[in-house]
Design a protein around this motif. Structure first.
Motif, mmCIF file in Angstrom:
data_model
loop_
_atom_site.group_PDB
_atom_site.id
_atom_site.type_symbol
_atom_site.label_atom_id
_atom_site.label_comp_id
_atom_site.label_asym_id
_atom_site.label_seq_id
_atom_site.Cartn_x
_atom_site.Cartn_y
_atom_site.Cartn_z
ATOM 1 N N ASP A 181 -35.752 87.388 2.741
ATOM 2 C CA ASP A 181 -36.391 86.149 2.295
ATOM 3 C C ASP A 181 -37.849 86.125 2.762
ATOM 4 O OD1 ASP A 181 -37.197 83.540 1.731
ATOM 5 O OD2 ASP A 181 -35.213 82.719 2.098
ATOM 6 N N PRO A 182 -38.812 86.106 1.815
ATOM 7 C CA PRO A 182 -40.238 86.132 2.190
ATOM 8 C C PRO A 182 -40.657 84.985 3.099
ATOM 9 C CG PRO A 182 -39.953 86.499 -0.177
ATOM 10 C CD PRO A 182 -38.611 86.096 0.358
ATOM 11 N N CYS A 183 -39.983 83.848 2.990
ATOM 12 C CA CYS A 183 -40.399 82.695 3.798
ATOM 13 C C CYS A 183 -40.143 82.930 5.291
ATOM 14 C CB CYS A 183 -39.720 81.406 3.331
ATOM 15 S SG CYS A 183 -38.034 81.169 3.897
ATOM 16 N N PHE A 184 -39.295 83.906 5.606
ATOM 17 C CA PHE A 184 -38.992 84.208 6.999
ATOM 18 C C PHE A 184 -39.806 85.387 7.531
ATOM 19 C CE2 PHE A 184 -34.755 82.221 5.886
ATOM 20 C CZ PHE A 184 -34.962 81.073 6.645
ATOM 21 N N GLU A 185 -40.925 85.695 6.876
ATOM 22 C CA GLU A 185 -41.721 86.856 7.268
ATOM 23 C C GLU A 185 -42.194 86.742 8.716
ATOM 24 O OE1 GLU A 185 -42.979 90.584 6.706
ATOM 25 O OE2 GLU A 185 -41.941 89.404 5.178
ATOM 26 N N TRP A 220 -40.486 69.405 4.382
ATOM 27 C CA TRP A 220 -40.188 68.427 5.414
ATOM 28 C C TRP A 220 -41.402 68.325 6.335
ATOM 29 C CZ3 TRP A 220 -34.920 71.013 6.968
ATOM 30 C CH2 TRP A 220 -33.993 70.828 5.927
ATOM 31 N N GLU A 221 -41.742 67.136 6.717
ATOM 32 C CA GLU A 221 -42.944 66.924 7.522
ATOM 33 C C GLU A 221 -42.758 67.467 8.944
ATOM 34 O OE1 GLU A 221 -45.887 63.289 8.987
ATOM 35 O OE2 GLU A 221 -44.325 62.921 7.484
ATOM 36 N N PHE A 222 -43.700 68.263 9.373
ATOM 37 C CA PHE A 222 -43.726 68.759 10.746
ATOM 38 C C PHE A 222 -45.162 69.146 11.078
ATOM 39 C CE2 PHE A 222 -43.613 72.664 8.384
ATOM 40 C CZ PHE A 222 -44.264 73.600 9.168
ATOM 41 N N LYS A 223 -45.430 69.262 12.354
ATOM 42 C CA LYS A 223 -46.760 69.664 12.811
ATOM 43 C C LYS A 223 -46.705 71.109 13.309
ATOM 44 C CE LYS A 223 -47.931 64.959 14.230
ATOM 45 N NZ LYS A 223 -48.250 64.079 15.380
ATOM 46 N N PRO A 224 -47.771 71.877 13.089
ATOM 47 C CA PRO A 224 -47.783 73.283 13.548
ATOM 48 C C PRO A 224 -47.467 73.434 15.025
ATOM 49 C CG PRO A 224 -49.636 72.865 12.101
ATOM 50 C CD PRO A 224 -49.002 71.521 12.356
ATOM 51 N N GLY A 225 -47.840 72.434 15.817
ATOM 52 C CA GLY A 225 -47.603 72.533 17.248
ATOM 53 C C GLY A 225 -46.294 71.946 17.725
ATOM 54 N N CYS A 271 -38.480 74.065 7.208
ATOM 55 C CA CYS A 271 -39.179 72.787 6.970
ATOM 56 C C CYS A 271 -40.231 72.951 5.876
ATOM 57 C CB CYS A 271 -39.846 72.303 8.259
ATOM 58 S SG CYS A 271 -38.707 71.720 9.531
ATOM 59 N N GLU A 272 -40.995 74.026 5.946
ATOM 60 C CA GLU A 272 -42.048 74.252 4.953
ATOM 61 C C GLU A 272 -41.462 74.490 3.570
ATOM 62 O OE1 GLU A 272 -45.955 77.142 4.373
ATOM 63 O OE2 GLU A 272 -44.952 76.998 6.325
ATOM 64 N N LYS A 273 -40.387 75.240 3.505
ATOM 65 C CA LYS A 273 -39.748 75.553 2.223
ATOM 66 C C LYS A 273 -39.266 74.295 1.522
ATOM 67 C CE LYS A 273 -36.157 78.547 0.253
ATOM 68 N NZ LYS A 273 -35.144 79.587 0.571
ATOM 69 N N HIS A 274 -38.779 73.320 2.315
ATOM 70 C CA HIS A 274 -38.235 72.084 1.733
ATOM 71 C C HIS A 274 -39.202 70.910 1.843
ATOM 72 C CE1 HIS A 274 -34.201 73.721 0.958
ATOM 73 N NE2 HIS A 274 -34.431 74.454 2.026
ATOM 74 N N SER A 291 -39.773 83.250 17.448
ATOM 75 C CA SER A 291 -38.962 83.548 16.278
ATOM 76 C C SER A 291 -38.065 82.373 15.920
ATOM 77 C CB SER A 291 -38.123 84.799 16.541
ATOM 78 O OG SER A 291 -37.266 85.080 15.465
ATOM 79 N N PHE A 292 -37.447 81.784 16.928
ATOM 80 C CA PHE A 292 -36.561 80.621 16.740
ATOM 81 C C PHE A 292 -37.326 79.452 16.136
ATOM 82 C CE2 PHE A 292 -34.382 76.960 19.069
ATOM 83 C CZ PHE A 292 -33.363 76.845 18.140
ATOM 84 N N GLU A 293 -38.505 79.168 16.686
ATOM 85 C CA GLU A 293 -39.324 78.075 16.167
ATOM 86 C C GLU A 293 -39.830 78.386 14.755
ATOM 87 O OE1 GLU A 293 -42.305 77.658 19.166
ATOM 88 O OE2 GLU A 293 -41.098 76.270 20.370
ATOM 89 N N SER A 294 -40.234 79.631 14.520
ATOM 90 C CA SER A 294 -40.736 80.010 13.197
ATOM 91 C C SER A 294 -39.669 79.868 12.127
ATOM 92 C CB SER A 294 -41.245 81.462 13.217
ATOM 93 O OG SER A 294 -42.418 81.564 13.978
ATOM 94 N N CYS A 295 -38.428 80.159 12.498
ATOM 95 C CA CYS A 295 -37.318 80.011 11.552
ATOM 96 C C CYS A 295 -37.205 78.560 11.089
ATOM 97 C CB CYS A 295 -36.018 80.471 12.205
ATOM 98 S SG CYS A 295 -34.557 80.307 11.139
#
Length: 315
Positions: free
Chosen positions: A183-187, A229-234, A224-227, A215-219
């Protein structure tokens, strides 16, 4: 080429003379020779071509030269074993090298080419190049040979990775690698998880914990990005977990059953990394034990598999 179940092998099994615990420090000469046979079967042996009175380097020869050039550049050396022919130079070093990690460097680069370049070449050029093994066959045999010799490494998704428990590896780590590879979104997740694995293989256990958390946070950020969903990079792992649960990544009707899972997600990888790997050491140098790094690596893989599988079920 299929691994033959010879009489001598069967007798060793009957006598209980087969390794049941992985070791990570040595490669037997027998295994080194077997690896060379596999590489030659998948890359070929013919390193020169003779045409119209002129001898030139063959396609296979150029591959071996590429492998050697990569290694000597990284090692800061001018040769691997003092041999003029690149193939002989590589295999002589592989036979003589006492450091298993340097041996695995050779194996990883060679099989990385087998797994990528040779997939395109093999179908139409196997006879011209004298190839006797397909990429899949070569990789399968390599992993079987390593396992049979009790060496705790495996070639997966283009890299040599360390195996601690065959069951955990096959049921947790490999599914995580497959999910991330597809899945490219998990690059970003994939890159950080492979980095954690690499650090673990080289005994850098603090770095393992740091990249496990990344890795856990990036997953979760990828989901969140794919769907949208609102989140902050930090956002921290705890905040991302809350977002994923609020958005029913775990179905509402199952959330009661997963109360303990939420506690595990909140107190597992992030807490371990925060306490052991991510903050200043003060005046005392903290050592992260291998057993802790192994646990966190497998816990991270299990969490990634679970979250990615839940994401597949979202509308």
């Amino acid at each position: 080429m299929a691994v033959s179940n010879l009489f001598s092998k069967r007798q060793k099994v009957l006598r209980g003379e087969v390794p049941d615990v992985y070791q990570y420090d040595t490669l037997s000469l027998k295994l080194r020779n077997q690896i060379i046979f596999i590489i030659q079967g998948a890359l070929g042996k013919k390193t020169t071509e003779y045409n119209m009175g002129i001898t030139t380097t063959s396609f296979t020869g150029r591959i071996y030269e590429n492998i050697r050039n990569t290694l000597i550049r990284e090692y800061g050396e001018t040769s691997l074993a003092g041999e003029a022919n690149a193939m002989i130079d590589i295999f002589t070093r592989l036979k003589r090298e006492p450091d298993i990690e340097l041996c695995l460097d050779i194996v990883e680069i060679a099989f990385g080419i087998i797994d990528s370049v040779m997939r395109e070449v093999f179908p139409n050029s196997k006879q011209r190049l004298g190839l006797t093994q397909s990429p899949d066959d070569a990789i399968t045999e390599l992993n079987q040979r390593l396992k049979a010799d009790g060496v705790g490494y495996e070639f997966v998704s283009g890299e040599i990775i360390r195996i601690d428990s065959q069951f955990i590896h096959s049921e947790v780590v490999k599914p995580a690698l497959v999910l991330l590879q597809g899945d490219p979104c998990f690059e970003g997740t994939k890159s950080e998880f492979f980095s954690a694995h690499s650090h673990y293989r080289h005994g850098k256990y603090k770095e393992t914990l740091v990249d496990c958390l990344k890795s856990f946070e990036s997953c979760m950020k990828a989901i969140c990005e794919k769907h949208k969903w609102e989140f902050k990079p930090g956002d921290t792992a705890k905040k991302l977990i809350e977002t994923c649960l609020v958005k029913n990544l775990i179905p509402v009707y199952m959330q009661e059953q997963f109360t303990q899972l939420r506690c595990l997600l909140e107190s597992g990888v992030p807490t371990i990394r925060n306490k052991e790997g991510g903050h200043g050491q003060g005046t005392e140098v903290k050592e992260v034990p291998q057993r802790l790094a192994s646990y966190v690596l497998h816990l991270t893989a299990a969490n990634i598999v679970f979250l990615a599988e839940c994401e597949k079920g979202l509308p």
